[in-house]
Write a protein that holds these residues in place. Structure first.
Motif, PDB file in Angstrom:
ATOM      1  N   PRO A 143       4.929  -5.058  -1.010  1.00 22.73           N
ATOM      2  CA  PRO A 143       5.161  -3.761  -1.677  1.00 22.73           C
ATOM      3  C   PRO A 143       3.990  -2.792  -1.521  1.00 22.73           C
ATOM      4  CG  PRO A 143       5.759  -5.585  -3.124  1.00 22.73           C
ATOM      5  CD  PRO A 143       5.051  -6.178  -1.935  1.00 22.73           C
ATOM      6  N   LYS A 144       2.797  -3.320  -1.271  1.00 20.70           N
ATOM      7  CA  LYS A 144       1.631  -2.448  -1.117  1.00 20.70           C
ATOM      8  C   LYS A 144       1.780  -1.518   0.085  1.00 20.70           C
ATOM      9  CE  LYS A 144      -1.621  -5.663  -3.293  1.00 20.70           C
ATOM     10  NZ  LYS A 144      -2.846  -6.500  -3.107  1.00 20.70           N
ATOM     11  N   LEU A 145       2.496  -1.976   1.111  1.00 23.59           N
ATOM     12  CA  LEU A 145       2.732  -1.114   2.274  1.00 23.59           C
ATOM     13  C   LEU A 145       3.574   0.092   1.882  1.00 23.59           C
ATOM     14  CD1 LEU A 145       3.528  -3.849   4.964  1.00 23.59           C
ATOM     15  CD2 LEU A 145       1.390  -2.570   4.675  1.00 23.59           C
ATOM     16  N   GLU A 146       4.585  -0.147   1.062  1.00 25.42           N
ATOM     17  CA  GLU A 146       5.432   0.941   0.594  1.00 25.42           C
ATOM     18  C   GLU A 146       4.675   1.852  -0.368  1.00 25.42           C
ATOM     19  OE1 GLU A 146       9.674  -1.484   0.701  1.00 25.42           O
ATOM     20  OE2 GLU A 146       8.346  -1.724  -1.025  1.00 25.42           O
ATOM     21  N   GLN A 147       3.855   1.248  -1.229  1.00 30.66           N
ATOM     22  CA  GLN A 147       3.072   2.037  -2.179  1.00 30.66           C
ATOM     23  C   GLN A 147       2.064   2.931  -1.459  1.00 30.66           C
ATOM     24  OE1 GLN A 147       1.378  -0.921  -4.757  1.00 30.66           O
ATOM     25  NE2 GLN A 147       3.365  -1.539  -5.596  1.00 30.66           N
ATOM     26  N   ALA A 148       1.477   2.418  -0.386  1.00 30.34           N
ATOM     27  CA  ALA A 148       0.515   3.214   0.374  1.00 30.34           C
ATOM     28  C   ALA A 148       1.182   4.453   0.963  1.00 30.34           C
ATOM     29  CB  ALA A 148      -0.096   2.368   1.484  1.00 30.34           C
ATOM     30  N   ALA A 149       2.386   4.289   1.469  1.00 31.11           N
ATOM     31  CA  ALA A 149       3.121   5.431   2.025  1.00 31.11           C
ATOM     32  C   ALA A 149       3.479   6.426   0.931  1.00 31.11           C
ATOM     33  CB  ALA A 149       4.383   4.942   2.732  1.00 31.11           C
ATOM     34  N   SER A 150       3.793   5.929  -0.257  1.00 30.02           N
ATOM     35  CA  SER A 150       4.127   6.818  -1.371  1.00 30.02           C
ATOM     36  C   SER A 150       2.907   7.624  -1.808  1.00 30.02           C
ATOM     37  CB  SER A 150       4.667   6.002  -2.550  1.00 30.02           C
ATOM     38  OG  SER A 150       5.859   5.334  -2.196  1.00 30.02           O
ATOM     39  N   VAL A 151       1.764   6.966  -1.831  1.00 27.57           N
ATOM     40  CA  VAL A 151       0.527   7.655  -2.221  1.00 27.57           C
ATOM     41  C   VAL A 151       0.218   8.808  -1.261  1.00 27.57           C
ATOM     42  CG1 VAL A 151      -1.983   7.374  -2.402  1.00 27.57           C
ATOM     43  CG2 VAL A 151      -0.462   5.665  -3.397  1.00 27.57           C
ATOM     44  N   LEU A 152       0.586   8.636  -0.003  1.00 30.64           N
ATOM     45  CA  LEU A 152       0.341   9.679   0.995  1.00 30.64           C
ATOM     46  C   LEU A 152       1.340  10.829   0.900  1.00 30.64           C
ATOM     47  CD1 LEU A 152      -0.521   7.435   4.074  1.00 30.64           C
ATOM     48  CD2 LEU A 152      -2.100   8.768   2.657  1.00 30.64           C
ATOM     49  N   GLY A 153       2.261  10.719  -0.057  1.00 31.10           N
ATOM     50  CA  GLY A 153       3.175  11.834  -0.304  1.00 31.10           C
ATOM     51  C   GLY A 153       4.582  11.653   0.228  1.00 31.10           C
ATOM     52  N   ALA A 154       4.883  10.523   0.800  1.00 28.15           N
ATOM     53  CA  ALA A 154       6.226  10.301   1.339  1.00 28.15           C
ATOM     54  C   ALA A 154       7.211  10.031   0.210  1.00 28.15           C
ATOM     55  CB  ALA A 154       6.212   9.126   2.311  1.00 28.15           C
TER      56      ALA A 154
ATOM     57  N   ARG B 143      10.731   8.407  -1.527  1.00 19.51           N
ATOM     58  CA  ARG B 143      11.241   7.037  -1.504  1.00 19.51           C
ATOM     59  C   ARG B 143      12.143   6.800  -0.302  1.00 19.51           C
ATOM     60  NH1 ARG B 143      12.913   5.239  -7.677  1.00 19.51           N
ATOM     61  NH2 ARG B 143      10.798   5.273  -8.576  1.00 19.51           N
ATOM     62  N   VAL B 144      12.968   7.787   0.003  1.00 23.02           N
ATOM     63  CA  VAL B 144      13.885   7.645   1.142  1.00 23.02           C
ATOM     64  C   VAL B 144      13.095   7.553   2.442  1.00 23.02           C
ATOM     65  CG1 VAL B 144      15.731   8.750   2.458  1.00 23.02           C
ATOM     66  CG2 VAL B 144      15.764   8.837  -0.047  1.00 23.02           C
ATOM     67  N   TRP B 145      12.076   8.404   2.574  1.00 27.78           N
ATOM     68  CA  TRP B 145      11.274   8.396   3.804  1.00 27.78           C
ATOM     69  C   TRP B 145      10.464   7.111   3.943  1.00 27.78           C
ATOM     70  CZ3 TRP B 145      11.841  10.627   8.130  1.00 27.78           C
ATOM     71  CH2 TRP B 145      10.796  10.710   9.055  1.00 27.78           C
ATOM     72  N   VAL B 146       9.972   6.596   2.804  1.00 26.06           N
ATOM     73  CA  VAL B 146       9.256   5.321   2.819  1.00 26.06           C
ATOM     74  C   VAL B 146      10.171   4.205   3.295  1.00 26.06           C
ATOM     75  CG1 VAL B 146       8.184   3.553   1.371  1.00 26.06           C
ATOM     76  CG2 VAL B 146       7.588   5.950   1.046  1.00 26.06           C
ATOM     77  N   PHE B 147      11.399   4.214   2.795  1.00 26.26           N
ATOM     78  CA  PHE B 147      12.340   3.172   3.202  1.00 26.26           C
ATOM     79  C   PHE B 147      12.659   3.273   4.686  1.00 26.26           C
ATOM     80  CE2 PHE B 147      16.677   1.668   3.982  1.00 26.26           C
ATOM     81  CZ  PHE B 147      16.581   0.381   3.501  1.00 26.26           C
ATOM     82  N   VAL B 148      12.889   4.488   5.162  1.00 25.50           N
ATOM     83  CA  VAL B 148      13.287   4.680   6.557  1.00 25.50           C
ATOM     84  C   VAL B 148      12.150   4.352   7.519  1.00 25.50           C
ATOM     85  CG1 VAL B 148      14.006   6.407   8.266  1.00 25.50           C
ATOM     86  CG2 VAL B 148      15.074   6.367   6.004  1.00 25.50           C
ATOM     87  N   THR B 149      10.926   4.748   7.172  1.00 27.96           N
ATOM     88  CA  THR B 149       9.807   4.620   8.112  1.00 27.96           C
ATOM     89  C   THR B 149       8.999   3.341   7.948  1.00 27.96           C
ATOM     90  OG1 THR B 149       8.362   5.872   6.610  1.00 27.96           O
ATOM     91  CG2 THR B 149       9.575   7.114   8.298  1.00 27.96           C
TER      92      THR B 149
ATOM     93  N   PRO C 222      12.147  -0.651   9.371  1.00 28.76           N
ATOM     94  CA  PRO C 222      11.725  -1.335  10.602  1.00 28.76           C
ATOM     95  C   PRO C 222      11.327  -2.796  10.368  1.00 28.76           C
ATOM     96  CG  PRO C 222      10.734   0.835  10.479  1.00 28.76           C
ATOM     97  CD  PRO C 222      11.350   0.575   9.145  1.00 28.76           C
ATOM     98  N   LEU C 223      10.722  -3.079   9.202  1.00 25.74           N
ATOM     99  CA  LEU C 223      10.271  -4.438   8.912  1.00 25.74           C
ATOM    100  C   LEU C 223      11.432  -5.379   8.587  1.00 25.74           C
ATOM    101  CD1 LEU C 223       7.095  -3.669   6.768  1.00 25.74           C
ATOM    102  CD2 LEU C 223       7.163  -4.547   9.109  1.00 25.74           C
ATOM    103  N   ILE C 224      12.491  -4.848   7.995  1.00 27.74           N
ATOM    104  CA  ILE C 224      13.608  -5.704   7.583  1.00 27.74           C
ATOM    105  C   ILE C 224      14.756  -5.695   8.583  1.00 27.74           C
ATOM    106  CG2 ILE C 224      13.041  -5.305   5.154  1.00 27.74           C
ATOM    107  CD1 ILE C 224      15.571  -3.533   5.007  1.00 27.74           C
ATOM    108  N   LEU C 225      14.576  -5.009   9.704  1.00 26.26           N
ATOM    109  CA  LEU C 225      15.666  -4.903  10.676  1.00 26.26           C
ATOM    110  C   LEU C 225      16.187  -6.267  11.135  1.00 26.26           C
ATOM    111  CD1 LEU C 225      17.437  -2.949  12.194  1.00 26.26           C
ATOM    112  CD2 LEU C 225      15.735  -2.879  14.028  1.00 26.26           C
TER     113      LEU C 225
END
Length: 230
Positions: free
Chosen positions: A120-131, A133-139, A143-146
């Motif tokens: 989850p820290k990978l997703e949290q890091a993207a959120s902190v950068l301003g992304a 929730r939808v963009w975090v999931f897509v980017t 890709p990790l869960i494909l």
């Protein structure tokens, strides 16, 4: 597949058609539900989890009967759809719905496990950068869960290919319309001399099931290695 008789090939082709559409339609819902169960906290989460896995616990005939009560022409949803010219009961589209419902738990479970393996820290890091929730999931997440999504789709497809109880209860066993491989095997075993046709379809079912299991396991291992970075 020249070793299959025309009736047998018809059942295989219909099963492939039903399984393809069942998987395609169920996949977006499967990804959404899996993500909700893996990442979100909300009232009724355990109830939703139970409902998703209910088809695995209930007898398939019960699931098919519930589908008939709901989506039949006299059912609340079926009657509404009929006003728009959409009929599911005793049609191949109804077989696809039954197959999707029965394969949905396997699909969701595979995708959910893949999501839970992502840090989850990978997703949290993207959120902190301003992304968002939808963009975090897509980017990040997607890709990790494909591989997990592909594995879940394969399991759902294989389950749809083998679905019998819910299908025959909801849409019956109509040649050329709802007679899939499992229902064709059942029909062939009811007539004298049909054992050879049934056996050929059994071979097809075993090959598809084993191929799906092997591929899903390989994809699951690949997903684990990808997430761990090894």
């Amino acid at each position: 597949m020249g070793w299959l008789e025309p009736q047998e090939w018809e059942a295989v082709a219909l099963s492939l058609r039903v399984s393809f559409w069942a998987t395609l339609v169920a996949l977006p819902f499967g990804v959404f539900i899996a993500h909700a169960l893996a990442r979100w906290h909300f009232p009724g989460k355990q109830l939703l989890n139970g409902l998703v896995h209910l088809p695995l616990i209930l007898p398939p005939v019960v699931t098919g009967y519930l589908l008939l009560l709901t989506f039949g022409t006299k059912g609340p949803v079926g009657a509404l759809l009929q006003d728009f010219g959409i009929v599911l009961a005793f049609r191949w589209t109804g077989a696809a719905l039954a197959a999707a419902v029965m394969g949905f738990p396997l699909m969701v479970r595979a995708i959910r496990l893949s999501i839970e393996a992502v840090d989850p820290k990978l997703e949290q890091a993207a959120s902190v950068l301003g992304a968002s929730r939808v963009w975090v999931f897509v980017t990040v997440t997607l890709p990790l869960i494909l591989p997990g999504i592909i594995a879940g789709s394969i399991l759902g497809f294989a389950k749809a290919m083998g679905e019998f109880g819910a299908t025959i209860t909801f849409v019956s066993n109509i040649p050329g319309e709802t007679r899939t491989v499992p229902t064709a095997i059942y029909a062939f075993l009811q007539v004298p001399g049909g054992e050879s046709s049934a056996m050929r379809l059994v071979v097809v079912s075993v090959v598809v099931a084993m191929g799906a299991l092997i591929m899903s396991e390989w994809l699951a291992r690949r997903a684990a290695k990808r997430v761990s970075g090894t």
